[in-house]
Enzyme design. Structure first.
Site, PDB file in Angstrom:
ATOM      1  N   ASN A 135       0.666  -1.173  -0.407  1.00  0.00           N
ATOM      2  CA  ASN A 135      -0.093   0.293   0.107  1.00  0.00           C
ATOM      3  C   ASN A 135       0.729   1.386  -0.057  1.00  0.00           C
ATOM      4  O   ASN A 135       0.185   2.520  -0.241  1.00  0.00           O
ATOM      5  CB  ASN A 135      -0.477  -0.257   0.710  1.00  0.00           C
ATOM      6  CG  ASN A 135      -2.211   1.323   1.225  1.00  0.00           C
ATOM      7  OD1 ASN A 135      -2.680   1.710   0.826  1.00  0.00           O
ATOM      8  ND2 ASN A 135      -1.316   1.575   2.796  1.00  0.00           N
ATOM      9  N   TYR A 137       3.015   9.455 -11.505  1.00  0.00           N
ATOM     10  CA  TYR A 137       1.052   8.990 -10.307  1.00  0.00           C
ATOM     11  C   TYR A 137       1.127   7.559 -11.291  1.00  0.00           C
ATOM     12  O   TYR A 137       0.784   6.753 -11.018  1.00  0.00           O
ATOM     13  CB  TYR A 137       1.164  10.177  -9.706  1.00  0.00           C
ATOM     14  CG  TYR A 137      -0.290   9.250  -8.392  1.00  0.00           C
ATOM     15  CD1 TYR A 137       0.687   8.683  -7.710  1.00  0.00           C
ATOM     16  CD2 TYR A 137      -1.701   9.544  -8.493  1.00  0.00           C
ATOM     17  CE1 TYR A 137       0.022   8.064  -6.274  1.00  0.00           C
ATOM     18  CE2 TYR A 137      -2.272   8.605  -7.587  1.00  0.00           C
ATOM     19  CZ  TYR A 137      -1.794   8.185  -6.594  1.00  0.00           C
ATOM     20  OH  TYR A 137      -2.025   7.814  -5.378  1.00  0.00           O
TER      21      TYR A 137
END
Ligand code: NAD
Length: 245
Positions: free
Chosen positions: A88, A153
């Protein structure tokens, strides 16, 4: 839902990761959280302890394979098995390409993709030996639509989906399931760090009419980690209120 399962969660010190740690621990998993700094790991462990949740934590460098291999062996020796890995940890970007250095691009790929590869690589031998395991990755809605600035990103999250779908095919015969959750706009420090003029108009377009909460994502991870999802692998589960970035 996760009784006696051993779960490692990276980026577990705050936001989506911390809420996932909390949710897994409440569902009786033995949780080991990883964070980038020992101070933030200790702070998260203290918070959880005050809530009556006993969790362990470390701050390994996710690009140091030797350190990761050593720590994974230590966890395996301590618990006897490693059942769930949640990759994560992540960082975001929002600058236009002409203002982004190649070092900044490399950094985002290193945290969001290379670290995920490294963690998965060190855990897979144990899961193969057990003939069982669950690997969960944090993707993003930008992995489906891209975003208008901060190209590193979405590029990294498209790669996360590639890792997820490919490893589901590679590891399925060992009963290892690999899935990702693609959150929309979630109420965490990562979003608080983005310009208000970028986020507010996006929130107004979300069909469910609100920003997502870390709990929304933690619940999706709980489902995918549990036996309720025993026939689900190679999936990118959108949890985004039907937002479109
Ligand atoms: P956050 O900034 O609150 O938490 C990020 C976590 O990653 C922290 O625990 C931090 O310690 C860890 N981390 C960052 N850099 C690290 C490094 N170099 N090494 C080890 N750990 C590191 O962010 P969040 O919003 O909770 O994000 C968690 C994940 O969710 C990320 O992968 C992010 O891309 C993804 N995501 C978030 C949103 C959102 O709207 N918040 C949307 C889509 C996807």
């Amino acid at each position: 839902m996760l009784e006696n399962k051993v779960a490692i969660i990276t980026g577990g010190t705050r936001g989506i990761g911390l809420e996932t740690v909390r949710t897994f621990a409440k569902n009786k998993a033995h949780v080991i959280l990883f964070g980038s700094r020992i101070e933030t790991v200790e702070k998260a462990l203290d918070t959880l302890k005050q809530e009556g949740l006993m969790v362990e934590g470390y701050a390994p460098n996710l690009t140091d394979m030797e350190a990761l291999e050593k720590l994974m062996k230590q966890i395996k020796d301590q618990y006897g098995h490693i059942d769930i890995l949640v990759n994560n940890a992540g960082i975001s970007a929002n600058k236009k390409i002409e203002n982004t250095s190649s070092e900044e691009f490399e950094r985002i790929m290193s945290v969001n993709v290379n670290a995920m590869f490294n963690m998965t690589k060190v855990v897979v031998p144990y899961m193969k030996e057990q003939q069982n395991g669950v690997i969960l990755n944090t993707s993003s809605m930008v992995s489906l639509y891209g975003q208008p600035s901060g190209v590193g990103y979405p590029a990294s999250k498209f790669a996360v989906n590639g890792l997820t779908k490919s490893l589901a095919r590679e590891l399925g015969s060992y009963h290892i399931r690999v899935n990702a959750v693609a959150p929309g706009i979630i109420n965490t420090d990562m979003v608080a760090a983005l310009p208000k003029e970028m986020i507010d108009p996006l929130i107004q377009t979300i069909p469910l009419g609100r920003i997502g909460e870390p709990k929304d994502i933690a619940n999706a991870f709980l489902y995918l980690a549990s036996d309720m999802a025993s026939y689900v692998t190679g999936t990118i589960l959108s949890v985004d209120g039907a937002a479109r970035s």
